[in-house]
Design a protein around this motif. Structure first.
Motif, PDB file in Angstrom:
ATOM      1  N   VAL A   1       0.892  49.665   2.161  1.00 15.60           N
ATOM      2  CA  VAL A   1       1.291  48.258   2.172  1.00 15.60           C
ATOM      3  C   VAL A   1       0.617  47.537   1.000  1.00 15.60           C
ATOM      4  O   VAL A   1      -0.610  47.576   0.879  1.00 15.60           O
TER       5      VAL A   1
ATOM      6  N   LEU B   1      -1.099  47.431  10.825  1.00 18.76           N
ATOM      7  CA  LEU B   1      -0.113  47.780   9.793  1.00 18.76           C
ATOM      8  C   LEU B   1       0.676  49.023  10.193  1.00 18.76           C
ATOM      9  O   LEU B   1       1.891  49.088  10.007  1.00 18.76           O
TER      10      LEU B   1
ATOM     11  N   ASP C   1       5.985  44.338   5.156  1.00 17.86           N
ATOM     12  CA  ASP C   1       6.308  44.519   3.746  1.00 17.86           C
ATOM     13  C   ASP C   1       5.117  44.190   2.848  1.00 17.86           C
ATOM     14  O   ASP C   1       5.066  44.623   1.694  1.00 17.86           O
TER      15      ASP C   1
END
Length: 353
Positions: free
Chosen positions: A180, A147, A153
């Motif tokens: 996230v 990540l 997104d």
């Protein structure tokens, strides 16, 4: 995107499911792929092929194993063929660009059932997302490193087995701390998403199509701003019952299996392999007991026991063998109020009491 009504989709997909099922049972991967390719040529959309044909047939594969109509080898072979067919479909039907953003799709650490997540990943690609499919059993530290490196997104976390819920909780919290939001899905989170909400996921969806719709709507800023302890979300963990049961798993399984020789005399005639399988069953019971303690939900434990009883009966093993196992587990846990309650309710569920 398809323009069929749900009724039209069922009508179109039904015969295809039967043809795919027959090909999988015959072990004929090429025939199985031809079923889908011909349907695509006749106007079936790639998303319909994934979610209205392959998905339901894969669910039937699981049910066939549970009812002892399919062996473990047959179930594994059918799953592997479906996975390769999904890959072939993906290469045959490239996505229409990647304009929506980026999503990481991963199975929770310890979760090996990757096909539901694969179906979601391919559906998201078809809908224009850039997708990082991280596959089965994604270790949480490596997921978080991904990540930070890629900045997606959204993270879509999949889990089919409820015993992975404690690990899922840690993964959800860590992803949110990385900034996230998390969309949870899979049977482990409950048919109504109750465990996804309990563990703080930012969203939940019952299936891949619904998950893609949720992703399109966006989940916004993650609800968890920083890493925190599980007890902050689940105050009942303060009694330490989950921790003590999970840490004592090996001892509990060993003592229960040893005690069954006296409580369930038929076990004295078991072969070594049968004893190993019994130990595996007891280990699953302890794992589900610990998970039910983690989420503080009696139904998670009792429903597992009823399901296990059905699995055993389908294989010619009397479900009554579970009752003495629960009684033996209860003895070293007599000072654990919640565990005692769960074991008592589990026994009642088995006997219809």
């Amino acid at each position: 995107m398809t323009t069929r009504t749900p009724e039209e989709t069922v009508t179109a997909a039904g015969p295809l499911r039967a043809l795919l099922w027959d090909a999988l049972l015959a072990g004929d991967e090429y025939a199985a792929a031809d079923v889908l390719f011909a349907a695509l040529d006749d106007g079936l959309s790639a998303e319909e092929a994934l979610l209205d044909v392959i998905g339901p047939v894969q669910a039937e594969v699981g049910l066939g194993w549970a009812a002892n109509r399919l062996s473990v080898v047959q179930e594994h072979a059918a799953t592997a063929m479906n996975d390769r067919i999904i890959a072939a479909l993906a290469h045959r039907s490239p996505p229409p660009g990647e304009g929506r953003g980026r999503i990481a799709v991963a199975c929770v650490e310890g979760e090996w059932h990757a096909l539901p997540a694969r179906l979601l990943a391919e559906t998201l690609r078809l809908r224009g997302w850039r997708v990082d499919f991280l596959g089965a059993q994604a270790p949480t530290p490596h997921l978080i490193a991904h990540l930070h490196q890629t900045g997606p997104d959204l993270v879509a976390l999949s889990s089919s087995i409820p015993t992975r819920l404690p690990t899922a909780h840690a993964a959800i919290t860590a992803c949110q701390a990385a900034g996230v939001p998390v969309l949870a899905g899979g049977a482990a989170f409950g048919a109504d998403g109750r465990y996804a909400r309990l563990l703080g996921a930012d969203g939940w969806a019952p299936d891949a199509r619904a998950a893609a719709d949720v992703a399109a709507g966006g989940l916004g800023v993650p609800s968890g701003a920083a890493l925190h302890e599980p007890v902050d979300d689940l105050p009942h963990l303060a009694d330490q019952e989950y921790t003590l049961v999970s840490r004592g798993r090996t001892r509990l399984v060993r003592e229960t299996v040893d005690g069954l020789d006296d409580r369930f005399p038929a076990m004295r005639g078991y072969t070594e392999r049968q004893r190993e399988r019994t130990a595996e069953d007891i280990a699953h019971i302890v794992d589900f007991l610990a998970t039910a303690l983690y989420v503080d939900d009696d139904a998670l434990f009792t429903s597992f026991l009823v399901w296990t009883a059905g699995i055993l009966e389908a294989r010619g093993v009397p479900a009554r063998s579970l009752t003495p196992a629960l009684e033996l587990l209860a003895e070293p846990l007599r000072d654990f109020p919640r565990a005692t309650r769960l074991l008592q309710r589990g026994g009642a569920a088995l006997t219809g009491g």
